[in-house]
Design a protein around this motif. Structure first.
Motif, PDB file in Angstrom:
ATOM      1  N   PHE A   1      93.186  49.154 -74.196  1.00  0.00           N
ATOM      2  CA  PHE A   1      94.518  48.850 -73.683  1.00  0.00           C
ATOM      3  C   PHE A   1      94.450  48.856 -72.157  1.00  0.00           C
ATOM      4  O   PHE A   1      94.287  49.895 -71.526  1.00  0.00           O
ATOM      5  N   VAL A   2      94.576  47.684 -71.559  1.00  0.00           N
ATOM      6  CA  VAL A   2      94.590  47.535 -70.099  1.00  0.00           C
ATOM      7  C   VAL A   2      96.029  47.275 -69.675  1.00  0.00           C
ATOM      8  O   VAL A   2      96.662  46.333 -70.165  1.00  0.00           O
ATOM      9  N   ARG A   3      96.554  48.070 -68.785  1.00  0.00           N
ATOM     10  CA  ARG A   3      97.966  47.943 -68.426  1.00  0.00           C
ATOM     11  C   ARG A   3      98.188  48.339 -66.975  1.00  0.00           C
ATOM     12  O   ARG A   3      97.521  49.240 -66.440  1.00  0.00           O
ATOM     13  N   PHE A   4      99.140  47.680 -66.343  1.00  0.00           N
ATOM     14  CA  PHE A   4      99.642  48.031 -65.018  1.00  0.00           C
ATOM     15  C   PHE A   4     100.850  47.141 -64.747  1.00  0.00           C
ATOM     16  O   PHE A   4     101.161  46.247 -65.540  1.00  0.00           O
ATOM     17  N   ASP A   5     101.531  47.367 -63.656  1.00  0.00           N
ATOM     18  CA  ASP A   5     102.739  46.601 -63.339  1.00  0.00           C
ATOM     19  C   ASP A   5     102.338  45.241 -62.774  1.00  0.00           C
ATOM     20  O   ASP A   5     102.105  45.096 -61.580  1.00  0.00           O
ATOM     21  N   MET A   6     102.274  44.254 -63.644  1.00  0.00           N
ATOM     22  CA  MET A   6     101.844  42.926 -63.228  1.00  0.00           C
ATOM     23  C   MET A   6     102.956  42.151 -62.524  1.00  0.00           C
ATOM     24  O   MET A   6     102.670  41.253 -61.729  1.00  0.00           O
TER      25      MET A   6
ATOM     26  N   ALA B   1      93.561  39.633 -65.124  1.00  0.00           N
ATOM     27  CA  ALA B   1      93.292  40.831 -65.927  1.00  0.00           C
ATOM     28  C   ALA B   1      92.418  40.495 -67.126  1.00  0.00           C
ATOM     29  O   ALA B   1      91.531  41.271 -67.502  1.00  0.00           O
ATOM     30  N   LEU B   2      92.663  39.334 -67.742  1.00  0.00           N
ATOM     31  CA  LEU B   2      91.831  38.888 -68.865  1.00  0.00           C
ATOM     32  C   LEU B   2      90.380  38.742 -68.421  1.00  0.00           C
ATOM     33  O   LEU B   2      89.448  39.189 -69.113  1.00  0.00           O
ATOM     34  N   ALA B   3      90.164  38.150 -67.248  1.00  0.00           N
ATOM     35  CA  ALA B   3      88.803  38.004 -66.732  1.00  0.00           C
ATOM     36  C   ALA B   3      88.185  39.366 -66.445  1.00  0.00           C
ATOM     37  O   ALA B   3      87.001  39.606 -66.727  1.00  0.00           O
ATOM     38  N   GLY B   4      89.006  40.285 -65.892  1.00  0.00           N
ATOM     39  CA  GLY B   4      88.491  41.598 -65.531  1.00  0.00           C
ATOM     40  C   GLY B   4      88.071  42.445 -66.716  1.00  0.00           C
ATOM     41  O   GLY B   4      87.219  43.335 -66.577  1.00  0.00           O
ATOM     42  N   THR B   5      88.645  42.207 -67.878  1.00  0.00           N
ATOM     43  CA  THR B   5      88.248  42.984 -69.062  1.00  0.00           C
ATOM     44  C   THR B   5      86.829  42.656 -69.506  1.00  0.00           C
ATOM     45  O   THR B   5      86.181  43.469 -70.172  1.00  0.00           O
ATOM     46  N   GLY B   6      86.355  41.454 -69.182  1.00  0.00           N
ATOM     47  CA  GLY B   6      85.031  41.037 -69.619  1.00  0.00           C
ATOM     48  C   GLY B   6      84.926  40.756 -71.099  1.00  0.00           C
ATOM     49  O   GLY B   6      83.832  40.611 -71.649  1.00  0.00           O
ATOM     50  N   VAL B   7      86.067  40.612 -71.774  1.00  0.00           N
ATOM     51  CA  VAL B   7      86.051  40.422 -73.221  1.00  0.00           C
ATOM     52  C   VAL B   7      85.705  38.988 -73.615  1.00  0.00           C
ATOM     53  O   VAL B   7      85.265  38.737 -74.741  1.00  0.00           O
ATOM     54  N   LEU B   8      85.879  38.023 -72.703  1.00  0.00           N
ATOM     55  CA  LEU B   8      85.529  36.637 -72.985  1.00  0.00           C
ATOM     56  C   LEU B   8      84.168  36.300 -72.367  1.00  0.00           C
ATOM     57  O   LEU B   8      83.818  36.835 -71.315  1.00  0.00           O
ATOM     58  N   PRO B   9      83.429  35.388 -72.987  1.00  0.00           N
ATOM     59  CA  PRO B   9      82.065  35.084 -72.521  1.00  0.00           C
ATOM     60  C   PRO B   9      82.025  34.100 -71.357  1.00  0.00           C
ATOM     61  O   PRO B   9      81.298  33.110 -71.370  1.00  0.00           O
ATOM     62  N   PHE B  10      82.839  34.376 -70.328  1.00  0.00           N
ATOM     63  CA  PHE B  10      82.886  33.497 -69.169  1.00  0.00           C
ATOM     64  C   PHE B  10      82.813  34.345 -67.909  1.00  0.00           C
ATOM     65  O   PHE B  10      83.282  35.489 -67.872  1.00  0.00           O
ATOM     66  N   SER B  11      82.264  33.758 -66.844  1.00  0.00           N
ATOM     67  CA  SER B  11      82.136  34.487 -65.580  1.00  0.00           C
ATOM     68  C   SER B  11      83.442  34.411 -64.788  1.00  0.00           C
ATOM     69  O   SER B  11      84.313  33.570 -65.054  1.00  0.00           O
ATOM     70  N   ARG B  12      83.526  35.280 -63.797  1.00  0.00           N
ATOM     71  CA  ARG B  12      84.701  35.248 -62.921  1.00  0.00           C
ATOM     72  C   ARG B  12      84.826  33.893 -62.240  1.00  0.00           C
ATOM     73  O   ARG B  12      85.931  33.354 -62.129  1.00  0.00           O
TER      74      ARG B  12
ATOM     75  N   ALA C   1      88.777  47.824 -62.836  1.00  0.00           N
ATOM     76  CA  ALA C   1      88.763  49.268 -62.592  1.00  0.00           C
ATOM     77  C   ALA C   1      89.140  50.037 -63.838  1.00  0.00           C
ATOM     78  O   ALA C   1      88.736  51.184 -64.032  1.00  0.00           O
ATOM     79  N   ASP C   2      89.957  49.364 -64.713  1.00  0.00           N
ATOM     80  CA  ASP C   2      90.368  49.944 -66.001  1.00  0.00           C
ATOM     81  C   ASP C   2      91.018  51.306 -65.816  1.00  0.00           C
ATOM     82  O   ASP C   2      90.691  52.277 -66.496  1.00  0.00           O
ATOM     83  N   ASP C   3      91.986  51.368 -64.864  1.00  0.00           N
ATOM     84  CA  ASP C   3      92.651  52.641 -64.590  1.00  0.00           C
ATOM     85  C   ASP C   3      94.068  52.632 -65.115  1.00  0.00           C
ATOM     86  O   ASP C   3      94.965  53.211 -64.538  1.00  0.00           O
ATOM     87  N   GLY C   4      94.271  52.009 -66.254  1.00  0.00           N
ATOM     88  CA  GLY C   4      95.620  51.922 -66.801  1.00  0.00           C
ATOM     89  C   GLY C   4      96.241  53.262 -67.111  1.00  0.00           C
ATOM     90  O   GLY C   4      97.450  53.404 -67.144  1.00  0.00           O
ATOM     91  N   ASP C   5      95.385  54.290 -67.351  1.00  0.00           N
ATOM     92  CA  ASP C   5      95.940  55.588 -67.713  1.00  0.00           C
ATOM     93  C   ASP C   5      96.533  56.315 -66.518  1.00  0.00           C
ATOM     94  O   ASP C   5      97.227  57.294 -66.675  1.00  0.00           O
TER      95      ASP C   5
END
Length: 503
Positions: free
Chosen positions: A144-149, A167-178, A208-212
């Motif tokens: 769960f990645v979250r922040f005030d977008m 944010a989608l790119a930053g998760t690295g969940v898709l097989p594409f580069s920045r 950074a994945d600092d949603g918490d």
């Protein structure tokens, strides 16, 4: 991601947030980098009761496979790889629909809130608890990645869809580069620079994945913070001195806010009446605890700033409102903006805006009453962005000087005094019950039909309080009030009264 299976992405976004653009970016990203791509959408309904769901599937091309894959048109609960939500409630809706699963789904969501119609129209505080939404979403998602977008979008001068894409790119969940993500934005050719700035902010936060941390953090006050400046108006300064001298510390913050609100609503003399009523309550109940005075200060200010036609016209013609609307629709300085106000005043509002004697006369059934009532049934649209419409409401707002002579002021003053009397009566045998009586003012709110229904529930509740007298427990009154707040038509309140043998 398993190349034998499509990548399934659900996007939940409200109108004006660029959900369609975001879906198109994902499709373009896939098609330019060796994937089949398909997007579909199911529009939500109007007035913020649901977002549009965009669904994208990406399937890797295989040179050895000549057949074209058949991709799904809608997300299947339990089988979605990525969910992008433009607002926290939409993340909750995705969880509720089963689109988010613990072992499978990466959830990316903004933590800001755009309140739903159900939350806004609740008789009480209908807001869903943000903490509960975050907890449920976190438990339901694999990540769960979250922040005030929304804040990031404003800071970058772009829209939230670009932040979500980053944010989608930053998760690295898709097989594409920045770089492949950024090239997608550049190919769009519209608003490229602000979109890339927003993308950068989204990418950095997700990476950074600092949603918490610090989702709802508030800046702490410094111990040596400078005190608030003294008011320049002597009348206002005297009012604040009265608050500090006449009320306990627990009630002062609410009383100061009440003074500010009532000066804005009417004038310093009206705020002085507010303090007179609080001082009289304290003299009558010298042993009253801070909780009773605090709740009375809070709800008395709300009641005394009741929404009449004068107040509604005042709020609709303020410069700050025009600026807010322009900001919400992102109107450029050289663009013309039309604002249509849908007005539907009842005959009661017209009578209550008049001087008390004339208002009572018009409220009685006769030819003039029926004629005026006939012309109020259809309602009308007032265009406040036009000179004629603006002057109409501006002139109505200027009637503030005669508010104390109106029928509505007379009626509300009588109701307020009766409410304060009931607080005193209850406090004499049960101080905790008096606090609950003070909080019953929450039922009296809004304008027109909303106010009428809330007032009817309040009067029903107060009648039960008078009948029950000293035998009424504070918890019982709290239960009755909650029932009244849960149903503006009074059905749940009547059922609760019957349940407690108070009908």
């Amino acid at each position: 991601m398993n190349k034998a299976q499509p990548i399934k992405i659900a996007i939940l976004a409200m109108g004006g947030e660029g959900g369609g653009v975001l879906a198109d970016w994902v499709v373009d990203l896939g098609e330019h980098n060796g994937y089949y791509a398909q997007t579909t959408s199911v529009p939500g309904v109007a007035q913020r009761t649901g977002a549009t769901i965009y669904y994208v599937e990406l399937f890797a091309r295989d040179e050895d496979e000549p057949r074209t894959p058949i991709l799904a048109l809608m997300p299947l609960p339990g089988d979605v790889d990525v969910v992008l939500a433009s607002e926290l409630m939409e993340a909750g809706r995705a969880v509720q629909r089963g689109l988010v699963t613990p072992g499978h789904t990466t959830l990316v969501a903004s933590t800001h809130r755009v309140y739903s119609i159900a939350e806004k129209t609740a008789m009480g505080d209908g807001r869903v608890d943000d903490g509960a939404l975050i907890a449920h979403a976190g438990a339901a998602a694999k990540r769960f990645v979250r922040f005030d977008m929304a804040q990031a979008a404003v800071a970058s001068g772009s829209v939230i869809s670009a932040v979500l894409f980053g944010a989608l790119a930053g998760t690295g969940v898709l097989p594409f580069s920045r770089r492949q993500f950024e090239e997608t934005i550049e190919r769009g050719g519209v608003g490229v620079k602000p979109s890339l700035r927003a993308f950068e902010l989204g990418y950095a936060r997700a990476d950074a994945d600092d949603g918490d941390a610090q989702d709802h953090a508030q800046p702490s006050k410094s111990s040596d913070e400078a005190p608030a400046p003294a008011p320049r108006d002597p009348a206002v300064a005297r009012l604040l001195e009265r608050v500090r001298a006449e009320l306990p510390a627990e009630a002062q913050s609410f009383a100061i806010e009440g003074v500010r609100r009532l000066i804005d609503y009417q004038d310093p003399e009206y705020a002085a009446l507010y303090l007179d009523r609080l001082a009289n309550l304290r003299r009558t109940l010298p042993e009253a605890r801070g909780a009773l005075l605090r709740e009375t200060a809070r709800h008395l200010a709300l009641w005394m700033s009741y929404e009449d036609t004068i107040r509604v016209a005042d709020l609709k013609t303020r410069a700050s409102r025009f600026e807010r609307v322009r900001g919400e629709v992102r109107a450029q300085p050289d663009q013309l903006l039309a604002i249509n106000e849908f007005m539907h005043p009842r005959i009661e509002e017209i009578c209550e805006t008049l001087p008390a004697g004339i208002g009572r006369w018009l409220a009685r059934p006769h030819v003039i009453h029926r004629l005026v009532e006939r012309h109020t049934k259809a309602g009308r649209v007032v265009k406040t962005s036009s000179l004629r419409g603006y002057l109409l409401l501006y002139g109505l707002a200027r009637l503030r000087g005669m508010r104390r002579r109106t029928l509505r002021y007379e009626l509300e003053s009588a109701r307020i005094e009766a409410w304060l009397h009931q607080i005193v009566q209850s406090a004499q045998h049960n101080p905790a019950l008096a606090v609950e009586v003070a909080q019953c003012q929450r039922l009296v709110k809004g304008y027109s039909d909303t106010h009428a229904r809330g007032l009817a529930n309040y009067q029903t509740l107060m009648s039960a309080v008078v009948r029950a007298g000293a035998r009424l427990a504070p918890a019982t009154l709290r239960d009755l009030r909650d029932a009244a707040l849960a149903d503006e038509h009074g059905h749940k309140l009547r059922a609760a009264l019957a349940r407690h043998a108070l009908a």
